[in-house]
Design a protein around this motif. Sequence first.
Motif, PDB file in Angstrom:
ATOM      1  N   GLU A  23     -66.425 -19.730 -23.728  1.00 48.26           N
ATOM      2  CA  GLU A  23     -65.779 -19.270 -25.043  1.00 48.26           C
ATOM      3  C   GLU A  23     -66.210 -18.029 -25.753  1.00 48.26           C
ATOM      4  O   GLU A  23     -65.769 -17.150 -25.773  1.00 48.26           O
ATOM      5  CB  GLU A  23     -65.781 -20.333 -26.192  1.00 48.26           C
ATOM      6  N   ASP A  24     -67.688 -18.011 -25.628  1.00 48.40           N
ATOM      7  CA  ASP A  24     -68.434 -17.105 -26.231  1.00 48.40           C
ATOM      8  C   ASP A  24     -68.154 -15.646 -25.211  1.00 48.40           C
ATOM      9  O   ASP A  24     -67.950 -14.485 -25.608  1.00 48.40           O
ATOM     10  CB  ASP A  24     -69.954 -17.065 -26.077  1.00 48.40           C
ATOM     11  N   GLN A  26     -65.557 -15.333 -23.388  1.00 49.29           N
ATOM     12  CA  GLN A  26     -64.076 -15.060 -23.646  1.00 49.29           C
ATOM     13  C   GLN A  26     -64.065 -13.642 -24.968  1.00 49.29           C
ATOM     14  O   GLN A  26     -63.222 -12.945 -24.861  1.00 49.29           O
ATOM     15  CB  GLN A  26     -63.244 -16.191 -23.730  1.00 49.29           C
ATOM     16  N   HIS A  27     -64.712 -14.453 -25.846  1.00 47.19           N
ATOM     17  CA  HIS A  27     -64.705 -13.537 -27.298  1.00 47.19           C
ATOM     18  C   HIS A  27     -65.476 -12.293 -26.950  1.00 47.19           C
ATOM     19  O   HIS A  27     -65.261 -11.424 -28.015  1.00 47.19           O
ATOM     20  CB  HIS A  27     -65.115 -14.435 -28.384  1.00 47.19           C
ATOM     21  N   ARG A  28     -66.270 -12.034 -26.259  1.00 48.87           N
ATOM     22  CA  ARG A  28     -67.136 -10.864 -26.208  1.00 48.87           C
ATOM     23  C   ARG A  28     -66.716 -10.061 -25.116  1.00 48.87           C
ATOM     24  O   ARG A  28     -67.391  -8.983 -24.812  1.00 48.87           O
ATOM     25  CB  ARG A  28     -68.561 -11.242 -26.002  1.00 48.87           C
ATOM     26  N   ASP A  47     -62.220 -12.308 -16.868  1.00 53.15           N
ATOM     27  CA  ASP A  47     -61.712 -13.431 -17.812  1.00 53.15           C
ATOM     28  C   ASP A  47     -60.772 -14.478 -17.332  1.00 53.15           C
ATOM     29  O   ASP A  47     -61.052 -15.619 -17.669  1.00 53.15           O
ATOM     30  CB  ASP A  47     -61.288 -12.621 -19.042  1.00 53.15           C
TER      31      ASP A  47
END
Length: 106
Positions: A23-24, A26-28, A47
């Motif tokens: 998740e980290d 994906q968000h960065r 991704d």
Amino acid sequence: MQDRKATLESLKTELLARVQRYEDHQHRINGALDKDLDEQALEVHNDEVVAKLEDEAEEELAQIERALARIDARVGDRCEECGNTITSGRLEALPYTTHCRDCADL
Ligand SMILES: [Zn+2]
């Protein structure tokens, strides 16, 4: 049976941490590269692949939750499909399984 539950609990903790890392990532993805990411994720750089890994981890997590719920309901060694006893050897090899060998092969 207690041992199997402990094994599942630690697998679950491990998977939750892994999902969190995905998740980290994906968000960065559009920001600075996170130096804390593990090598696997660094190599990936993609991704879509990370999303797939996350899906797999979440699927595994759901399976572990199912197995834990069945242990709590005292049917942890019963096959979800046919109700037969799952052999202890199989449970040792695949602590998260909820199917006997016959039903898993279907
Ligand atoms: Zn079965």
